[in-house]
Design a protein around this motif. Structure first.
Motif, PDB file in Angstrom:
ATOM      1  N   ASP A 248       0.838  -1.191   0.000  1.00 46.45           N
ATOM      2  CA  ASP A 248       0.000   0.000   0.000  1.00 46.45           C
ATOM      3  C   ASP A 248       0.876   1.246   0.000  1.00 46.45           C
ATOM      4  O   ASP A 248       2.098   1.166   0.039  1.00 46.45           O
ATOM      5  N   ASP A 249       0.211   2.402  -0.034  1.00 42.44           N
ATOM      6  CA  ASP A 249       0.980   3.637  -0.163  1.00 42.44           C
ATOM      7  C   ASP A 249       1.837   3.925   1.067  1.00 42.44           C
ATOM      8  O   ASP A 249       2.804   4.679   0.988  1.00 42.44           O
ATOM      9  N   THR A 250       1.527   3.303   2.207  1.00 39.09           N
ATOM     10  CA  THR A 250       2.328   3.554   3.399  1.00 39.09           C
ATOM     11  C   THR A 250       3.717   2.944   3.308  1.00 39.09           C
ATOM     12  O   THR A 250       4.613   3.311   4.066  1.00 39.09           O
ATOM     13  N   ALA A 251       3.906   1.997   2.362  1.00 43.33           N
ATOM     14  CA  ALA A 251       5.215   1.359   2.219  1.00 43.33           C
ATOM     15  C   ALA A 251       6.289   2.370   1.811  1.00 43.33           C
ATOM     16  O   ALA A 251       7.480   2.123   2.024  1.00 43.33           O
ATOM     17  N   PHE A 252       5.890   3.492   1.244  1.00 42.89           N
ATOM     18  CA  PHE A 252       6.854   4.486   0.764  1.00 42.89           C
ATOM     19  C   PHE A 252       6.808   5.760   1.602  1.00 42.89           C
ATOM     20  O   PHE A 252       7.466   6.740   1.260  1.00 42.89           O
ATOM     21  N   GLY A 253       6.043   5.735   2.679  1.00 45.81           N
ATOM     22  CA  GLY A 253       6.025   6.831   3.621  1.00 45.81           C
ATOM     23  C   GLY A 253       5.440   8.119   3.076  1.00 45.81           C
ATOM     24  O   GLY A 253       4.888   8.175   1.970  1.00 45.81           O
ATOM     25  N   ALA A 254       5.599   9.173   3.856  1.00 42.09           N
ATOM     26  CA  ALA A 254       5.083  10.482   3.472  1.00 42.09           C
ATOM     27  C   ALA A 254       5.695  10.999   2.168  1.00 42.09           C
ATOM     28  O   ALA A 254       4.992  11.597   1.341  1.00 42.09           O
ATOM     29  N   PRO A 255       7.022  10.789   1.936  1.00 48.37           N
ATOM     30  CA  PRO A 255       7.575  11.245   0.648  1.00 48.37           C
ATOM     31  C   PRO A 255       6.874  10.604  -0.545  1.00 48.37           C
ATOM     32  O   PRO A 255       6.576  11.272  -1.531  1.00 48.37           O
ATOM     33  N   GLY A 256       6.595   9.296  -0.471  1.00 53.18           N
ATOM     34  CA  GLY A 256       5.924   8.620  -1.573  1.00 53.18           C
ATOM     35  C   GLY A 256       4.540   9.156  -1.816  1.00 53.18           C
ATOM     36  O   GLY A 256       4.123   9.365  -2.971  1.00 53.18           O
ATOM     37  N   ALA A 257       3.786   9.392  -0.739  1.00 56.87           N
ATOM     38  CA  ALA A 257       2.431   9.915  -0.885  1.00 56.87           C
ATOM     39  C   ALA A 257       2.452  11.315  -1.488  1.00 56.87           C
ATOM     40  O   ALA A 257       1.594  11.670  -2.308  1.00 56.87           O
TER      41      ALA A 257
END
Length: 379
Positions: A248-257
């Protein structure tokens, strides 16, 4: 093979690979035949400036690469232009994955789409490949408008995007600055006498002109505080490893989002402008989100992962694609003119990517099959 005109050859040598390592991506071809495809493909790196400052591809005619003066790549059949009476035109816009960098004319996504439409009984359509290297949806919008300016109107238009829209999340100012510098220098010299202009030229040649000209593939990471963590080599390797399993998008943290939101907002603006122009000209349009090696891809479908050391910004696709799937493609997921093809490569028992992003014939054909299922009801 130093001095090879195709940049891919130098790139694979830089990571310790050889031309023979490309053999699995070209079933049935010898290394010599692959070399011919690559040498022809190098012509696509010759970029003329077109309307609205876009970069196109110079017309050319070779055994494997043929670009028509009208700006489209032939599908290997010697496509007529203008097309025959009674034949409707489908224009396909996209980047180099649409153009078909380093594959033969008949092995591109638009060429395979034309063949698959014929197999489905839709012989009344001719598919024209207006893909061009490094284009995002924003460039394609301008290319679409440029054709409309000339009175060239397709019966349907398809826009295949995703990789470049993620790659250029932070823009590409270096090439713009370099081209503007050369332009301003020439304007300055036009106001000088001959001897002064020659002296000015040589002063510039020792500075600006002596450096490498930025390419359309150069990018700026912009706000490095959130971009940089996503493109360290460890982060790129982790993104590649996550490509074949759910995340999910949390795998890439705040920078990814943050990257994903930025990419999707800009894509949405491009879609809105294309839709508006298409509606005004009564042209049906379809937007397709393309497959990339950083999502729904098995390791065996890629053959040159070390190349991502040279193109780490491609890893921006990972947070973007995982975020989009977690959040349902906000504003587009249920749109009747949008199709998500990012999982089109699932189950493909063949090499899908011949380098960091470009499709093999097998993958292009898989994408074409998925597109036929979406386009046929509209035709």
């Amino acid at each position: 093979m130093s001095g090879h005109p195709n940049t891919l050859v130098g790139q694979i040598e830089a990571v310790g690979a050889r031309l023979d390592d490309l053999l699995p991506a070209y079933p049935g071809l010898s290394a010599e035949q692959i070399d011919e495809v690559l040498r022809d493909g190098a012509l696509a790196l010759s970029r003329p400036v077109m309307a609205y400052g876009l970069l196109g591809v110079h017309p050319c005619r070779t055994a494997t690469l043929n670009v028509h003066p009208a700006g489209f790549r032939d599908d290997g059949s010697g496509q007529a232009w203008p097309n025959r009476d009674g034949i409707r035109r489908l224009f396909v816009f996209g980047g180099s994955t649409t153009f078909g960098f380093n594959v033969s004319d008949g092995d591109t996504v638009p060429a395979r789409l034309g063949a698959r439409l014929s197999e489905a009984g839709l012989d009344g359509w001719e598919v024209y490949n207006f893909g061009s290297g490094s284009y995002t949806s924003r460039h394609e919008m301008l290319r679409f408008l440029a054709l409309l300016d000339q009175g060239i109107r397709p019966d349907m238009a398809l826009f295949l995007d995703g990789y470049n829209d993620s790659f250029y999340a932070f823009g590409n100012p270096r090439l713009v600055e370099a081209l503007d510098g050369l332009y301003q220098g020439e304007k300055r010299r036009r106001r000088m006498g001959l001897l002064s202009a020659v002296a000015d030229y040589w002063r510039e040649a020792r500075t600006v002109r002596s450096g490498r000209m930025p390419s359309v593939a150069d990018y700026s990471a912009g706000d490095s505080a959130f971009a940089a963590p996503l493109i360290t080599w460890d982060a790129v390797e982790a993104a590649l490893a996550a490509s074949s399993r759910p995340a999910d998008d949390t795998a890439f943290g705040a920078p990814g989002a943050r990257v994903a939101g930025l990419v999707w907002d800009r894509y949405g603006d491009s879609v809105a402008m294309i839709r508006a122009a298409a509606l005004r000209h009564r042209i049906p349009v379809v937007f397709a989100w393309q497959p990339v090696p950083f999502f729904a891809t098995e390791p065996g479908q890629r053959i040159l992962d070390p190349l991502h050391r040279l193109f780490r910004a491609g890893a921006f696709c990972a947070p973007v694609y995982h975020w989009l799937h977690t959040n349902g493609f906000p504003g587009m997921g249920d749109a009747p003119d949008f199709v998500d093809l990012s999982e089109a490569g699932k189950g493909l028992d063949a090499v899908a990517y011949l380098d960091v992003c470009h499709y093999t014939r097998a993958m292009a054909d898989r994408i074409a099959q998925a597109l036929v299922a979406q386009l046929a009801p509209r035709m």
